[in-house]
Design a protein around this motif. Structure first.
Motif, PDB file in Angstrom:
ATOM      1  N   VAL A  22       6.922  -1.094 -19.190  1.00 26.60           N
ATOM      2  CA  VAL A  22       6.784  -1.945 -18.014  1.00 26.60           C
ATOM      3  C   VAL A  22       5.424  -2.622 -18.047  1.00 26.60           C
ATOM      4  O   VAL A  22       4.403  -1.977 -18.274  1.00 26.60           O
ATOM      5  CB  VAL A  22       6.943  -1.115 -16.710  1.00 26.60           C
ATOM      6  N   GLU A  23       5.430  -3.931 -17.803  1.00 27.15           N
ATOM      7  CA  GLU A  23       4.192  -4.713 -17.755  1.00 27.15           C
ATOM      8  C   GLU A  23       3.779  -4.874 -16.299  1.00 27.15           C
ATOM      9  O   GLU A  23       4.594  -5.209 -15.440  1.00 27.15           O
ATOM     10  CB  GLU A  23       4.450  -6.077 -18.382  1.00 27.15           C
ATOM     11  N   ILE A  24       2.489  -4.646 -16.034  1.00 25.28           N
ATOM     12  CA  ILE A  24       1.916  -4.844 -14.707  1.00 25.28           C
ATOM     13  C   ILE A  24       0.998  -6.056 -14.787  1.00 25.28           C
ATOM     14  O   ILE A  24       0.050  -6.067 -15.579  1.00 25.28           O
ATOM     15  CB  ILE A  24       1.115  -3.603 -14.236  1.00 25.28           C
ATOM     16  N   SER A  25       1.290  -7.088 -13.998  1.00 28.55           N
ATOM     17  CA  SER A  25       0.475  -8.311 -14.029  1.00 28.55           C
ATOM     18  C   SER A  25       0.451  -8.933 -12.641  1.00 28.55           C
ATOM     19  O   SER A  25       1.260  -8.607 -11.778  1.00 28.55           O
ATOM     20  CB  SER A  25       1.040  -9.313 -15.037  1.00 28.55           C
ATOM     21  N   PRO A  55       0.501  -4.287   0.738  1.00 25.65           N
ATOM     22  CA  PRO A  55       1.497  -4.987  -0.079  1.00 25.65           C
ATOM     23  C   PRO A  55       1.182  -4.798  -1.561  1.00 25.65           C
ATOM     24  O   PRO A  55       0.059  -4.451  -1.939  1.00 25.65           O
ATOM     25  CB  PRO A  55       1.350  -6.450   0.336  1.00 25.65           C
ATOM     26  N   ARG A  56       2.177  -5.016  -2.388  1.00 27.15           N
ATOM     27  CA  ARG A  56       1.989  -4.898  -3.842  1.00 27.15           C
ATOM     28  C   ARG A  56       0.924  -5.891  -4.307  1.00 27.15           C
ATOM     29  O   ARG A  56       0.980  -7.068  -3.964  1.00 27.15           O
ATOM     30  CB  ARG A  56       3.293  -5.179  -4.584  1.00 27.15           C
ATOM     31  N   THR A  57      -0.038  -5.405  -5.078  1.00 28.74           N
ATOM     32  CA  THR A  57      -1.106  -6.269  -5.579  1.00 28.74           C
ATOM     33  C   THR A  57      -0.761  -6.890  -6.923  1.00 28.74           C
ATOM     34  O   THR A  57      -1.484  -7.737  -7.423  1.00 28.74           O
ATOM     35  CB  THR A  57      -2.417  -5.472  -5.721  1.00 28.74           C
ATOM     36  N   ALA A  58       0.353  -6.450  -7.519  1.00 25.32           N
ATOM     37  CA  ALA A  58       0.772  -6.949  -8.822  1.00 25.32           C
ATOM     38  C   ALA A  58       2.286  -6.865  -8.910  1.00 25.32           C
ATOM     39  O   ALA A  58       2.946  -6.287  -8.038  1.00 25.32           O
ATOM     40  CB  ALA A  58       0.122  -6.128  -9.934  1.00 25.32           C
TER      41      ALA A  58
END
Length: 193
Positions: A22-25, A55-58
């Motif tokens: 999984v890529e986190i960007s 909230p989700r930052t990425a």
């Protein structure tokens, strides 16, 4: 190719990557994509938003076929309230994330781009900078010039020039589409290690 969550989404669950990649960007306000990391080993994803009620930052994008477990916000928080050992482990993991972000800021302030590229290449093959890996260490996944630029805080063009120089000097090579660190100690010197 499936997004597990998007930047800005409400953090309603914690995910656990069982297998896959999984890529986190994230995307900056100017539209620039910032790669944060690629998660390849079993671990939690998205816990920061749940714990901080943020909230989700990425965004999280599955790069390969992946198996992911999800636990709702309330269940996860109740678990942490009852299981001190799990809470301690999570706090340690979050402290490591903070330390990693502080180290990146230090790198931006004190290392030139060539040093940052060398350091990130080493970090891609080694869990710790305390003990450098052996020469000919293979980067475990495909990393593009744009990915590396994002990880180093530089432009793709400048990172491409630096990688070409490293290849000419025999410090880095390629095996297919993956990088091989031919001379790790020399890269370490460039990175100030």
């Amino acid at each position: 190719g499936t997004y597990l969550f998007h930047q800005g989404d409400e953090a309603t669950s914690v995910l656990f990557l069982v297998e896959g990649r999984v890529e986190i960007s994230s995307i900056s306000t100017s539209g620039h994509r910032q790669l944060h990391t690629t998660v390849e080993r079993p671990q939690l994803i998205g816990e920061l938003g749940v714990v901080g009620e943020l909230p989700r930052t990425a965004s999280a994008l599955a790069l390969d076929d992946s198996r992911v477990w999800a636990t709702g916000h309330d269940v996860f928080m109740a678990f942490l309230a009852e299981e001190w050992n799990a809470t301690r482990a999570l706090l340690r993991a979050l402290a490591r994330q903070v330390q990693s972000h502080e180290a990146f800021v230090d790198d931006l302030l004190f290392l030139d781009l060539k040093g940052r590229v060398a350091k990130r290449l080493i970090q891609l093959v080694s869990p710790s900078l305390e003990e450098l890996p052996d020469d000919d260490a293979l980067v475990p996944s495909i990393v593009t010039h744009a990915d590396l630029a994002s990880l180093c805080g530089g432009s793709r063009e400048n990172v491409t020039r630096i990688l070409s120089e490293f290849q000419r000097r025999g410090l880095v090579g390629r095996e297919g589409r993956r990088y091989v660190l031919r001379k790790v100690e020399a890269l370490g010197r460039i990175a100030g290690l």
